[in-house]
Design a protein around this motif. Structure first.
Motif, mmCIF file in Angstrom:
data_model
loop_
_atom_site.group_PDB
_atom_site.id
_atom_site.type_symbol
_atom_site.label_atom_id
_atom_site.label_comp_id
_atom_site.label_asym_id
_atom_site.label_seq_id
_atom_site.Cartn_x
_atom_site.Cartn_y
_atom_site.Cartn_z
ATOM 1 N N SER A 47 0.813 -1.224 0.000
ATOM 2 C CA SER A 47 0.000 0.000 0.000
ATOM 3 C C SER A 47 0.845 1.272 0.000
ATOM 4 C CB SER A 47 -0.961 -0.009 1.199
ATOM 5 O OG SER A 47 -1.943 -1.001 1.020
ATOM 6 N N PHE A 71 1.019 3.998 -3.154
ATOM 7 C CA PHE A 71 0.725 5.402 -2.882
ATOM 8 C C PHE A 71 1.862 6.296 -3.372
ATOM 9 C CE2 PHE A 71 1.029 9.127 -0.106
ATOM 10 C CZ PHE A 71 -0.249 9.656 -0.237
ATOM 11 N N SER A 113 -7.216 2.825 5.321
ATOM 12 C CA SER A 113 -7.017 2.236 3.992
ATOM 13 C C SER A 113 -5.674 1.538 3.903
ATOM 14 C CB SER A 113 -7.119 3.331 2.923
ATOM 15 O OG SER A 113 -8.376 3.959 2.974
ATOM 16 N N PHE A 114 -4.655 2.127 4.497
ATOM 17 C CA PHE A 114 -3.335 1.504 4.501
ATOM 18 C C PHE A 114 -3.299 0.315 5.455
ATOM 19 C CE2 PHE A 114 -2.508 5.679 2.815
ATOM 20 C CZ PHE A 114 -1.488 5.484 1.895
ATOM 21 N N ASN A 147 -4.961 -2.585 3.934
ATOM 22 C CA ASN A 147 -4.375 -2.951 2.639
ATOM 23 C C ASN A 147 -5.413 -2.929 1.513
ATOM 24 O OD1 ASN A 147 -1.697 -3.322 1.969
ATOM 25 N ND2 ASN A 147 -1.906 -5.510 1.644
ATOM 26 N N VAL A 205 -6.445 3.064 -1.517
ATOM 27 C CA VAL A 205 -5.134 3.713 -1.535
ATOM 28 C C VAL A 205 -4.924 4.441 -2.859
ATOM 29 C CG1 VAL A 205 -2.645 3.301 -1.510
ATOM 30 C CG2 VAL A 205 -4.115 2.131 0.138
#
Length: 501
Positions: free
Chosen positions: A61, A65, A155-156, A159, A164
């Protein structure tokens, strides 16, 4: 004195010490042997593979990003990024539909389940429930809502790659809007974080042979090799259909980009073998992103297309689901009409898009398809419980190659692929070329690309450095690089005075 020649033993030891491909190959063979000879012990080795996959997932992730944010900020054109996304979705739908159709045709021609005459009431439907954990595939509305982030950190932590990606697009757009004069340290910090993540991936990859050994020993020890004899016809059909689809991918790649899929396979052979051993494409995602960038694909395209493909472009799963549906119908004596088979394709086109990351997703998709037809008992899905794990290798290879071809094709479609560099890298002529994530002192930081539109200007006539300097980034005030400050004054000082009359 004649130069000393290394003995075969020393050469083998050096190869094992330096080649990840050789290490993973040996681990794969050793895992099969241990699983066959000591099955009880082998089943306890699964944590080796699971632990490696967990480590890799921790960096996926943040890596996605960083790559997407840097790609958008350097390309300088959010509209181009949107075009890449739309073109990727079009390619994904065409590829996955082709996989579904190939699977249905192959199952109709070969008939892997004909003559089995299985009584559905004798099957253990509860086993399917146990495998799926009582889960369900998301509806279209749920899928779209789940793609929208509820929390930046969440979100991170969970995963969720699609979430992301959306966050990365928002941050990249914000950087373009604010310009580097307002937030001068944010983009360099993200670039540096990206370098740290790639270094971490390098450390984790040293554990790859242990992961492959543990995963393969567990597979053979738990399921044995006998299941391959029982389902030989179905297994062979799935792998042959996958091979035909890979040939189709090869032709498509050649027509669209002029590149060879076989050379690309040799280029990513280490990652492919690792994905086979661990039965997971996520375990190689960071390395594949790195190699695609090195092979001339632009950062923003790689950062968007490859992760999105993990949710939208499951070509191997589509093949397996279409063949599996007809296998189940044939095994219980149900003859599906052409209209029902078209329904199978339409249902699987939808259900296969929400499969990523859901335990037992293949069985959930098969159950949903059986329920929609109304002719196949839902419990008949249990027929595939014994062979599902054997199919992982086919699904992994096909999914990975399908997504890599999608990256090249979409990049070529958008003008974001350096063909000459790709051919050099795949031919092995550019082995010393630094990774795309590592800036080269002999080249500009933007990789020779016009940051205003993300298009390659290295082939333009005239002075390419002028194009790089003078072209402004939307939302970012144009500034002269420090190297050029005072250049005119220095030149005036160096000019000799005109000679007297």
């Amino acid at each position: 004195m004649p130069p000393s020649v290394a003995s075969p033993t020393r050469r083998l030891a050096r190869t094992l010490r330096t080649s990840l491909f050789a290490q993973v190959t040996c681990a794969l063979v050793l895992g099969i042997v241990v699983g066959k000879l000591w099955p009880d012990t082998a089943t306890a080795l699964q944590p080796l593979g699971d632990g490696f996959t967990r480590l890799i997932k921790t960096v996926i992730s943040p890596l996605v990003f960083c790559v997407v944010v840097v790609g958008i900020a350097k390309a300088g054109d959010l509209k181009a990024f949107g075009r890449i996304g739309v073109k990727a979705l079009i390619w994904f739908e065409i590829a996955s539909t082709a996989a579904l159709v190939i699977g249905l045709v192959a199952a109709n021609v070969v008939g892997p389940g004909r003559g089995m005459n299985v009584d559905p009431s004798s099957l253990d439907a509860a086993a399917v429930q146990e495998t799926t954990g009582g889960g369900h595939l998301p509806t279209t509305t749920e899928f779209i809502l789940n793609a929208l982030p509820q929390s930046f950190i969440g979100s991170f932590a969970e995963n969720e790659l699609l979430q992301v990606l959306i966050l990365a697009c928002l941050v990249g757009a914000a950087l373009l809007h604010l310009g580097h004069t307002k937030v001068p340290k944010v983009l360099p910090a993200i670039e540096q974080a990206q370098e740290v993540i790639f270094a971490v991936v390098g450390f984790i990859m040293r554990l790859a042979p242990l992961a492959v050994f543990g995963a393969m020993a567990h597979l053979v020890g738990n399921y044995g090799l006998g299941v391959m004899r029982t389902y030989a016809k179905l297994i062979v059909l799935c792998y042959v259909a996958a091979a035909l689809f890979v040939v189709l991918l090869s032709v498509a790649l050649k027509l669209v980009t002029g590149l060879s899929l076989w050379k690309f396979l040799r280029y990513i052979r280490e990652e492919m073998l690792l994905a086979l051993g661990t039965a997971s494409t996520e375990s190689v995602m960071p390395r594949v992103m790195q190699k695609l960038r090195r092979a001339g694909a632009r950062d923003d395209a790689v950062g968007l297309v490859l992760p999105t493909g993990y949710s939208f472009n499951l070509d191997g799963a589509s093949l397996y689901l279409s063949i599996g549906t007809l296998f189940i119908a044939q095994a219980v004596g149900v003859d599906l009409s052409l209209g029902q088979q078209i329904t199978v394709v339409l249902v699987l086109m939808l259900t296969s898009k929400g499969m990523a990351g859901i335990p037992g997703s293949a069985f959930l998709a098969l159950s949903a398809t059986a329920s929609s037809l109304g002719a196949i008992p839902a419990g008949a899905v249990a027929l595939l419980l014994g062979v599902d794990r054997i199919m992982d290798s086919m699904r992994v290879v096909t999914n990975l190659l399908g997504n890599c071809v999608a990256v090249f094709a979409v990049c070529r479609w958008e003008g974001a692929l350096d063909i000459d560099r790709a051919k050099r890298v795949l031919d092995g002529e550019d082995a010393s070329q630094p990774d795309a994530s590592q800036p080269d002192a002999s080249q500009p930081d933007d990789g020779g690309k016009d940051v205003s539109g993300g298009k390659d200007v290295s082939g333009q006539k005239g002075r390419p450095d002028e194009a790089r300097i003078e072209t402004p980034v939307p939302g970012i005030p144009a500034q002269k690089p420090k190297d050029f400050e005072g250049l005119e004054e220095r030149q005036e000082l160096k000019e000799p005075a005109p000679e007297a009359g």
